[in-house]
Design a protein around this motif. Structure first.
Motif, PDB file in Angstrom:
ATOM      1  N   ASP A 379       0.782  -1.266  -0.022  1.00  0.00           N
ATOM      2  CA  ASP A 379      -0.012  -0.203  -0.012  1.00  0.00           C
ATOM      3  C   ASP A 379       0.974   1.322   0.151  1.00  0.00           C
ATOM      4  O   ASP A 379       0.570   2.053  -0.680  1.00  0.00           O
ATOM      5  CB  ASP A 379      -0.837  -0.097   1.380  1.00  0.00           C
ATOM      6  N   GLU A 380       1.904   1.381   0.777  1.00  0.00           N
ATOM      7  CA  GLU A 380       2.645   2.495   0.949  1.00  0.00           C
ATOM      8  C   GLU A 380       3.642   2.744  -0.274  1.00  0.00           C
ATOM      9  O   GLU A 380       3.650   3.955  -0.729  1.00  0.00           O
ATOM     10  CB  GLU A 380       3.434   2.412   2.489  1.00  0.00           C
ATOM     11  N   GLY A 381       3.860   1.654  -0.888  1.00  0.00           N
ATOM     12  CA  GLY A 381       4.825   1.737  -1.982  1.00  0.00           C
ATOM     13  C   GLY A 381       4.141   2.148  -3.202  1.00  0.00           C
ATOM     14  O   GLY A 381       4.510   2.970  -3.899  1.00  0.00           O
ATOM     15  N   THR A 382       2.820   1.518  -3.342  1.00  0.00           N
ATOM     16  CA  THR A 382       2.056   1.860  -4.659  1.00  0.00           C
ATOM     17  C   THR A 382       1.576   3.292  -4.438  1.00  0.00           C
ATOM     18  O   THR A 382       1.594   3.928  -5.344  1.00  0.00           O
ATOM     19  CB  THR A 382       0.711   0.893  -4.578  1.00  0.00           C
ATOM     20  N   LYS A 383       1.297   3.788  -3.136  1.00  0.00           N
ATOM     21  CA  LYS A 383       0.949   5.293  -2.920  1.00  0.00           C
ATOM     22  C   LYS A 383       2.242   6.185  -3.275  1.00  0.00           C
ATOM     23  O   LYS A 383       1.749   7.150  -4.288  1.00  0.00           O
ATOM     24  CB  LYS A 383       0.651   5.372  -1.520  1.00  0.00           C
ATOM     25  N   MET A 384       3.378   5.789  -3.029  1.00  0.00           N
ATOM     26  CA  MET A 384       4.391   6.456  -3.437  1.00  0.00           C
ATOM     27  C   MET A 384       4.740   6.561  -4.858  1.00  0.00           C
ATOM     28  O   MET A 384       4.798   7.561  -5.362  1.00  0.00           O
ATOM     29  CB  MET A 384       5.747   5.796  -2.642  1.00  0.00           C
ATOM     30  N   PHE A 385       4.763   5.481  -5.293  1.00  0.00           N
ATOM     31  CA  PHE A 385       5.158   5.405  -6.954  1.00  0.00           C
ATOM     32  C   PHE A 385       4.161   6.077  -7.926  1.00  0.00           C
ATOM     33  O   PHE A 385       4.458   6.825  -8.687  1.00  0.00           O
ATOM     34  CB  PHE A 385       5.163   3.534  -7.182  1.00  0.00           C
ATOM     35  N   PHE A 386       2.857   6.054  -7.514  1.00  0.00           N
ATOM     36  CA  PHE A 386       1.715   6.690  -8.113  1.00  0.00           C
ATOM     37  C   PHE A 386       1.306   7.950  -7.815  1.00  0.00           C
ATOM     38  O   PHE A 386       0.859   8.963  -8.644  1.00  0.00           O
ATOM     39  CB  PHE A 386       0.511   5.872  -8.408  1.00  0.00           C
ATOM     40  N   MET A 387       1.488   8.270  -6.617  1.00  0.00           N
ATOM     41  CA  MET A 387       0.927   9.683  -6.038  1.00  0.00           C
ATOM     42  C   MET A 387       2.271  10.563  -5.658  1.00  0.00           C
ATOM     43  O   MET A 387       1.954  11.699  -5.519  1.00  0.00           O
ATOM     44  CB  MET A 387       0.108   9.349  -4.802  1.00  0.00           C
ATOM     45  N   GLY A 388       3.251  10.090  -5.505  1.00  0.00           N
ATOM     46  CA  GLY A 388       4.536  10.854  -4.922  1.00  0.00           C
ATOM     47  C   GLY A 388       4.494  11.051  -3.690  1.00  0.00           C
ATOM     48  O   GLY A 388       4.464  10.252  -2.736  1.00  0.00           O
ATOM     49  N   PHE A 389       4.596  12.360  -3.122  1.00  0.00           N
ATOM     50  CA  PHE A 389       4.865  12.934  -1.901  1.00  0.00           C
ATOM     51  C   PHE A 389       4.062  14.019  -1.229  1.00  0.00           C
ATOM     52  O   PHE A 389       3.614  14.872  -2.058  1.00  0.00           O
ATOM     53  CB  PHE A 389       6.302  13.327  -1.866  1.00  0.00           C
ATOM     54  N   LYS A 390       3.533  13.736  -0.221  1.00  0.00           N
ATOM     55  CA  LYS A 390       2.516  14.497   0.567  1.00  0.00           C
ATOM     56  C   LYS A 390       3.092  15.943   0.428  1.00  0.00           C
ATOM     57  O   LYS A 390       4.424  16.237   1.029  1.00  0.00           O
ATOM     58  CB  LYS A 390       2.084  14.254   1.941  1.00  0.00           C
ATOM     59  N   GLY A 391       2.305  17.332  -0.005  1.00  0.00           N
ATOM     60  CA  GLY A 391       2.789  18.461   0.075  1.00  0.00           C
ATOM     61  C   GLY A 391       3.438  18.794  -1.236  1.00  0.00           C
ATOM     62  O   GLY A 391       3.743  19.885  -1.161  1.00  0.00           O
ATOM     63  N   VAL A 392       3.952  17.941  -1.883  1.00  0.00           N
ATOM     64  CA  VAL A 392       4.766  18.249  -3.307  1.00  0.00           C
ATOM     65  C   VAL A 392       3.888  18.076  -4.202  1.00  0.00           C
ATOM     66  O   VAL A 392       3.629  18.766  -5.236  1.00  0.00           O
ATOM     67  CB  VAL A 392       6.033  17.478  -3.128  1.00  0.00           C
ATOM     68  N   THR A 393       3.335  16.570  -4.653  1.00  0.00           N
ATOM     69  CA  THR A 393       2.699  16.275  -5.685  1.00  0.00           C
ATOM     70  C   THR A 393       1.367  15.664  -5.153  1.00  0.00           C
ATOM     71  O   THR A 393       0.282  15.621  -6.275  1.00  0.00           O
ATOM     72  CB  THR A 393       3.265  14.833  -6.103  1.00  0.00           C
ATOM     73  N   TYR A 394       0.887  15.589  -3.877  1.00  0.00           N
ATOM     74  CA  TYR A 394      -0.481  15.049  -3.674  1.00  0.00           C
ATOM     75  C   TYR A 394      -0.829  15.873  -2.318  1.00  0.00           C
ATOM     76  O   TYR A 394       0.101  16.229  -1.377  1.00  0.00           O
ATOM     77  CB  TYR A 394      -0.571  13.800  -3.487  1.00  0.00           C
ATOM     78  N   GLU A 395      -2.011  16.140  -1.955  1.00  0.00           N
ATOM     79  CA  GLU A 395      -2.916  16.710  -0.857  1.00  0.00           C
ATOM     80  C   GLU A 395      -3.675  15.626  -0.157  1.00  0.00           C
ATOM     81  O   GLU A 395      -4.302  15.013  -1.059  1.00  0.00           O
ATOM     82  CB  GLU A 395      -3.265  17.856  -0.961  1.00  0.00           C
ATOM     83  N   GLU A 396      -4.000  15.611   1.074  1.00  0.00           N
ATOM     84  CA  GLU A 396      -4.578  14.745   1.933  1.00  0.00           C
ATOM     85  C   GLU A 396      -5.625  15.399   2.767  1.00  0.00           C
ATOM     86  O   GLU A 396      -5.259  16.024   3.367  1.00  0.00           O
ATOM     87  CB  GLU A 396      -4.013  13.437   2.509  1.00  0.00           C
ATOM     88  N   ASP A 397      -6.809  14.998   2.694  1.00  0.00           N
ATOM     89  CA  ASP A 397      -7.752  15.718   3.768  1.00  0.00           C
ATOM     90  C   ASP A 397      -7.901  14.647   5.036  1.00  0.00           C
ATOM     91  O   ASP A 397      -7.360  13.639   4.963  1.00  0.00           O
ATOM     92  CB  ASP A 397      -9.240  15.640   2.958  1.00  0.00           C
TER      93      ASP A 397
END
Length: 536
Positions: A379-397
């Motif tokens: 899960d964490e690796g898939t999130k990193m690979f496709f979404m990148g990094f919080k605050g840089v490439t994605y945001e989370e509510d």
């Protein structure tokens, strides 16, 4: 994504003595590499206790990317304590470059995103160039091992005929329905303008496309409307219609093969009466200008410019709203064919390319690298690979929902999503090992329109247990069938085009079948049947 970018055999109990000998050599190679296992943490990060460096080769989609200074790999290095010295080539020259490296013996420790075929995996695996991964997966790949347990046909598909696994594949999560299935898109506004319903039979489709072309549904007073279009070849049309003509009820991992009714004996799809009927229908559409006449020659970029004008009543591929910025399109129905068949069969078991990550006999730290790649299946690796990094490439509510930041989705430099995210990540282009999940993939297939399209297809879709994985041949079998199948496939493709365009008359169908038989079809079918029977 899966259709255009991506776009997939089996373990035996015994092999010839020469193959068994090669397996023994591979076991020796694997044992010799265990000396660095003490430097590997069993779980968690970092993977390596003391930093290690690894030489890696990979294919990339964008020429401007420098993988040695890309955020994805820099951040993963900080986490894992593993530094990859990347040599990269563009996907267009991948086949030549990797083959040259292997032929010269000047290959790296790992190949990443290098799309090795089944034939390559068994060939180089038997030579000892690619090392068997079975034991490493069992000990160092808990995420991947869990997926194999959950989806046994995926394990079947990646296990070569000698019983070994030589590559980590791309997996399209079978639960991600809108990535696995989808009908073409039809212009609902045009249907309403003409007082028509979405077609439910192949005959309905013909009538609707004809009405689109002749009755001015865009209301501009010109006959500039077109019927059904695709920029990715005639395969898109054939795949949509296979199940309407009773074809490929075992899926399309082996598109030329399905079972004779009521048996588990293969027949060759392109010589069946049903395939002939399908081609006759497409010939009818083609001859009346109801599908784009350049379907055999156009390229996606060229077609995109034409489709973007909004002149097609039906479009294959992904949601036109996402791809061409066109409103008003909804998923078409799964069609009932002339003999009552109504099924969606252009499906795989979720297994993409098998050879997206391999370890060679030069790998000094196979345990660490199996842990390294296994992270991309969790899960964490898939999130990193496709979404990148919080605050840089994605945001989370607060609820944990994530989305790309505005700089990615509405890039100030005018870059599209693929271009913008490629400043940080490597997934655009479709070349990667790992698993594509709905949670972390935010391409067109994850959007509401595509999800709704899939929902109406799923009642007619194949069940997972009915889908046969791709066939894995032994080295000897592969030598027997590779040349035969290459020649047959070339001829089938040529004649499929000729029948549809009218260059070849259907009066020549029997001659077409006899030509294929003379090309060695019986031998191919015998070997294919044997490869399938081994799975039982």
């Amino acid at each position: 994504m899966k259709k255009k970018r991506v776009y997939g055999l089996i373990a035996t109990m015994m092999l010839a003595a020469s193959i068994l000998g090669a397996c023994s050599d591979n076991e020796e190679n694997k044992t010799d590499k265990s000396g660095n296992a003490d430097n590997v943490n069993a779980t968690g990060m970092p993977i390596a206790k003391e930093k290690i460096e690894v030489d890696g080769f990979a294919a990339k989609f964008f020429a401007s990317q420098d993988w040695n200074s890309l955020m994805l790999w820099e951040e993963y290095e900080k986490m894992s304590n593993i530094h990859i010295n990347w040599t990269t080539v563009q996907t267009e020259v991948l086949a030549d470059k990797k083959n040259l490296l292997l032929a010269a013996g000047n290959y790296p420790e790992i190949f990443f995103a290098s799309a090795f075929s089944r034939t390559d995996l068994i060939k180089y695996g038997q030579q000892g160039v690619f090392i068997p991964l079975n034991d490493y997966i069992d000990k160092y790949a808990p995420n991947f091992k869990k997926l194999l347990e959950e989806y046994p046909t995926v394990k079947q598909g990646i296990t070569m005929a000698d019983g070994n696994i030589y590559g980590f594949p791309t997996i399209y999560d079978p639960k991600f329905e809108s990535l696995r299935v989808g009908a073409p898109w039809i212009n609902q506004q045009w249907l309403e303008k003409l007082g028509l319903k979405s077609p439910e039979t192949t005959e309905d489709l013909y009538k609707v496309l004809k009405a689109f072309k002749e009755n001015d549904p865009n209301g501009n007073g010109k006959q500039d409307e077109q019927g059904w279009g695709s920029g990715y070849g005639i395969k898109q049309f054939i795949d949509y219609l296979r199940g309407s003509y009773g074809l490929n009820k075992q899926g399309t991992m082996n598109p030329n093969l399905d079972f004779k009714e009521g048996t588990e004996e293969f027949r060759f799809v392109p010589t069946t009466d049903e395939y002939k009927q399908l081609l006759e229908f497409l010939n009818k559409l083609y001859s009346e200008d109801l599908i784009n006449k350049d379907v055999f020659t156009t390229e996606p970029q060229k077609f995109a410019a034409e489709a973007g004008e909004g002149t097609f009543g039906m479009l294959s591929e992904v949601d036109p709203k996402e791809l061409f910025k066109l409103d008003g399109y909804v998923g078409a129905q799964v069609l009932e064919g002339p003999t009552g068949d109504r099924q969606y069969t252009a499906m795989s078991n979720g297994l993409g390319n098998l050879g997206m990550f391999v370890l060679t006999d030069k790998a000094k730290n196979p345990e660490a690298m199996v842990r390294w790649i296994d992270h991309l299946y969790g899960d964490e690796g898939t999130k990193m690979f496709f979404m990148g990094f919080k605050g840089v490439t994605y945001e989370e509510d607060a609820a944990g929902n994530i989305k790309y930041v505005d700089n990615i989705t509405n890039n100030p430099e005018g870059k599209n999503l693929d271009q913008a995210i490629s400043d940080y990540l490597t997934w655009p282009g479709g070349y990667y090992p790992g698993i594509v999940t709905q949670k972390y993939f935010q391409g067109a297939e994850a959007k509401e329109n595509s999800i709704n399209n899939a929902k109406q297809v799923m009642p007619y879709a194949l069940k997972d247990e009915d889908i046969i994985p791709g066939l894995n041949f032994t080295l000897e079998e592969n030598d027997q069938v590779s040349a035969i199948l290459t020649d047959i496939q070339t001829y089938v493709d040529e004649m499929t085009a000729s029948f549809i365009t009218g260059k070849a008359s259907f009066d020549k169908w029997d001659d077409y079948k006899k030509t294929i038989e003379k090309m060695g079809l019986e031998k191919y079918m015998e070997v294919a049947q044997g490869a399938y029977d081994r799975t039982k």
